[in-house]
Design an enzyme around this catalytic site. Structure first.
Site, PDB file in Angstrom:
ATOM      1  N   HIS A   1     -58.520 -15.410 -37.091  1.00 58.95           N
ATOM      2  CA  HIS A   1     -57.854 -15.195 -35.801  1.00 58.95           C
ATOM      3  C   HIS A   1     -58.752 -14.394 -34.854  1.00 58.95           C
ATOM      4  CE1 HIS A   1     -54.902 -13.812 -32.861  1.00 58.95           C
ATOM      5  NE2 HIS A   1     -55.008 -12.565 -33.275  1.00 58.95           N
TER       6      HIS A   1
ATOM      7  N   HIS B   1     -59.407  -6.447 -31.286  1.00 58.84           N
ATOM      8  CA  HIS B   1     -58.156  -6.185 -30.559  1.00 58.84           C
ATOM      9  C   HIS B   1     -56.980  -5.754 -31.432  1.00 58.84           C
ATOM     10  CE1 HIS B   1     -57.074 -10.399 -31.579  1.00 58.84           C
ATOM     11  NE2 HIS B   1     -55.832 -10.035 -31.370  1.00 58.84           N
ATOM     12  N   ASP B   2     -57.009  -6.096 -32.720  1.00 60.79           N
ATOM     13  CA  ASP B   2     -55.883  -5.712 -33.589  1.00 60.79           C
ATOM     14  C   ASP B   2     -56.202  -4.532 -34.506  1.00 60.79           C
ATOM     15  OD1 ASP B   2     -53.814  -7.487 -32.802  1.00 60.79           O
ATOM     16  OD2 ASP B   2     -54.737  -9.137 -33.919  1.00 60.79           O
TER      17      ASP B   2
ATOM     18  N   GLU C   1     -53.759  -1.433 -33.918  1.00 58.54           N
ATOM     19  CA  GLU C   1     -52.368  -1.788 -34.237  1.00 58.54           C
ATOM     20  C   GLU C   1     -52.151  -2.094 -35.715  1.00 58.54           C
ATOM     21  OE1 GLU C   1     -50.404  -4.083 -31.174  1.00 58.54           O
ATOM     22  OE2 GLU C   1     -49.407  -5.257 -32.714  1.00 58.54           O
ATOM     23  N   ASP C   2     -53.082  -2.796 -36.328  1.00 56.90           N
ATOM     24  CA  ASP C   2     -52.830  -3.298 -37.690  1.00 56.90           C
ATOM     25  C   ASP C   2     -53.581  -2.568 -38.796  1.00 56.90           C
ATOM     26  OD1 ASP C   2     -51.142  -5.209 -36.686  1.00 56.90           O
ATOM     27  OD2 ASP C   2     -52.623  -6.817 -36.702  1.00 56.90           O
TER      28      ASP C   2
ATOM     29  N   ASP D   1     -55.375 -14.178 -27.308  1.00 56.48           N
ATOM     30  CA  ASP D   1     -54.555 -13.849 -28.484  1.00 56.48           C
ATOM     31  C   ASP D   1     -53.369 -14.805 -28.587  1.00 56.48           C
ATOM     32  OD1 ASP D   1     -53.730 -12.260 -30.689  1.00 56.48           O
ATOM     33  OD2 ASP D   1     -52.440 -11.050 -29.380  1.00 56.48           O
TER      34      ASP D   1
HETATM   35 ZN    ZN Z   1     -54.106 -10.786 -32.378  1.00 52.87          ZN
END
Ligand code: ZN
Length: 184
Positions: free
Chosen positions: A35, A61-62, A65-66, A122
């Site tokens: 991804h 980008h994640d 957050e992740d 995204d």
């Molecule tokens: Zn994403």
């Protein structure tokens, strides 16, 4: 000075390590890094690869957050501009999921141009994933809901990159065709 290719491969390695144990939600449970590379590729191809910080932010980008990566760590490794774009693309995980989703729609128009492009890339990647490797427990209503929510977010990001907009709209249309979805 770090050459663009060096900065990019450094970001790829950083993200690959951070997301090692994460898989996509689809039936094939693809490695999460697929991804991230897809998002970066969409950004690069729709901006002629001119903005290395944008492409690196796409790869990363994640991470906040992740994977619990801190803003300061991104700033130290990749500079303030990259860290700022990633931060703009990060939901506040202390909020309930429905509220986070609502805020993505509300806040999209106020983001920087770079963050808007990352968000569009995204959502394109996420719609493609639902089309090509749908999460096994998602029925049509859930897919429709996701498509419509993604479209609402992208509608707030329009005006900064026509190519990404068209790519999103075409992917959305594929959903309408293959699932018989209603157009929002
Ligand atoms: Zn994403």
């Amino acid at each position: 000075m770090t050459e663009p290719a060096q900065k990019l491969t450094k970001a790829m390695l950083f993200a690959a390590k951070k997301h090692t144990d994460q898989r996509r939600k689809g039936e094939r449970a693809e490695p999460y890094v697929n991804h991230l590379v897809e998002v970066a590729d969409l950004l690069a191809s729709h901006t002629d690869g001119k903005n290395i910080n944008l492409i690196c932010a796409g790869i990363l980008h994640d991470t906040i957050e992740d994977t619990g990566t801190k803003y300061e760590e991104l700033k130290k490794e990749f500079g303030e501009n990259v860290a700022d774009i990633v931060k703009e693309c990060t939901d506040d995980k202390s909020l309930p999921k429905a509220e986070r989703k609502r805020l993505q729609i509300v806040n999209a128009p106020h983001k920087s141009d770079e963050a808007k492009m990352v968000k569009m890339a995204d959502k394109i990647s996420n719609l493609r994933s639902i089309l090509d490797s749908p999460p096994p427990d998602w029925d049509l209503a859930r897919k429709q809901q996701y498509f419509d929510w993604a479209k609402n977010v992208v509608d707030g990001c329009r005006g900064v990159n026509a190519g990404l907009e068209t790519e999103f709209d075409n992917t959305y249309k594929r959903g309408v065709k293959s699932f018989g979805m209603k157009v929002a």
